[in-house]
Scaffold this motif. Structure first.
Motif, PDB file in Angstrom:
ATOM      1  N   TYR A 188      52.160 100.314-132.577  1.00 55.48           N
ATOM      2  CA  TYR A 188      53.455 100.403-131.901  1.00 55.48           C
ATOM      3  C   TYR A 188      53.846  99.107-131.204  1.00 55.48           C
ATOM      4  N   ALA A 189      52.885  98.483-130.550  1.00 55.99           N
ATOM      5  CA  ALA A 189      53.199  97.270-129.797  1.00 55.99           C
ATOM      6  C   ALA A 189      53.553  96.090-130.702  1.00 55.99           C
ATOM      7  N   ARG A 190      53.329  96.225-132.010  1.00 57.24           N
ATOM      8  CA  ARG A 190      53.574  95.119-132.942  1.00 57.24           C
ATOM      9  C   ARG A 190      54.683  95.413-133.954  1.00 57.24           C
ATOM     10  N   LEU A 191      55.411  96.481-133.758  1.00 53.71           N
ATOM     11  CA  LEU A 191      56.482  96.814-134.693  1.00 53.71           C
ATOM     12  C   LEU A 191      57.599  95.785-134.634  1.00 53.71           C
ATOM     13  N   ASP A 192      58.252  95.588-135.774  1.00 53.15           N
ATOM     14  CA  ASP A 192      59.320  94.604-135.881  1.00 53.15           C
ATOM     15  C   ASP A 192      60.538  95.028-135.067  1.00 53.15           C
ATOM     16  N   ALA A 193      61.057  94.084-134.275  1.00 54.81           N
ATOM     17  CA  ALA A 193      62.191  94.387-133.403  1.00 54.81           C
ATOM     18  C   ALA A 193      63.464  94.663-134.198  1.00 54.81           C
ATOM     19  N   GLY A 194      63.560  94.088-135.387  1.00 49.97           N
ATOM     20  CA  GLY A 194      64.747  94.334-136.195  1.00 49.97           C
ATOM     21  C   GLY A 194      64.828  95.766-136.676  1.00 49.97           C
TER      22      GLY A 194
END
Length: 234
Positions: A188-194
């Protein structure tokens, strides 16, 4: 255990077991709690209880008609422990919060037993006392009876629901607990912001928050809502 019924005059063992102890209702329940805590639900058998007590398994029938009877006694014991030492202060919100925390903490302290017993209704002395106390707090505070009953229902279900949810996590092997927690950091902490802007913006907060129980915050939300409803009704 079958539904075998033993006549009441014959339901007490006075002679010591092979381990030199005299059986009692309390001793059997305490032993059952210990076994379930150590070995899970499968430990709740007459054979294993007899072995732990140093007694013939059939001796358990002198105190409990069935495993379900014993399970209800375990549920009643957890309720009793949650109430032990509690006294009303007259502040309805503080009193409810204390009861809720006691229920949650008491069941969470016995995660395996909580999974077995939290959803049961005993109709016995300590459960009746708890229901009476909670309804008494709400009615004395001024909640109309229909509202008091609805809040009681939500309050108890919330406390037990969170206790069981957290108990289920605690009952997992340590490796599984660690793996679940790592998902928040590694995934979750590394999911793409786009693709996931909201998770990406709060991922570090999620990773920190989800390692803790949400019960206390949820309890305060419920009490806030109840307080607002009481104020609006006046």
């Amino acid at each position: 255990m079958s539904e075998r019924v033993v006549p009441e005059p014959q339901r007490r063992r006075r002679r010591p077991t092979k381990k030199g102890v005299v059986l009692s209702h309390e001793l059997i329940v305490d032993t059952a709690l210990r076994l379930v805590g150590q070995h899970g639900a499968e430990a709740l058998t007459v054979r294993r209880l007899g072995t732990a007590l140093g007694a013939d398994p059939s001796a358990v029938y002198r105190y409990f008609h069935s495993t379900d009877d014993l399970l209800l006694a375990i549920a009643e014991e957890l309720i009793a422990r949650a109430q032990d030492g509690w006294q009303a202060t007259g502040d309805w919100r503080a009193d409810l919060r204390e009861i809720g925390l006691r229920i949650y903490t008491g069941y969470r302290a016995h995660p395996q037993a909580a999974l077995l017993a939290a959803h049961r209704t005993t109709g016995r002395t300590h459960e009746i006392a708890a229901v009476e106390a909670i309804l008494g707090i709400l009615r004395t505070a001024g909640f109309p009876d229909p509202e008091a009953v609805r809040i009681y229902h939500a309050f108890v279900d919330q406390s037990l629901g969170f206790a069981v949810l957290d108990a289920a996590s605690l009952a997992l092997p340590a490796a599984a607990q660690s793996a679940d927690q790592r998902v928040w950091h590694a995934s979750y902490a590394r999911l793409d912001a786009g693709a996931h802007p909201h998770i990406a913006a709060t991922g570090h907060l999620l990773a920190a928050e989800m390692g803790h129980s949400g019960y206390r915050f949820a309890l305060d939300l419920l009490l806030d809502a109840a307080e607002a409803r009481l104020a609006a009704a006046r």
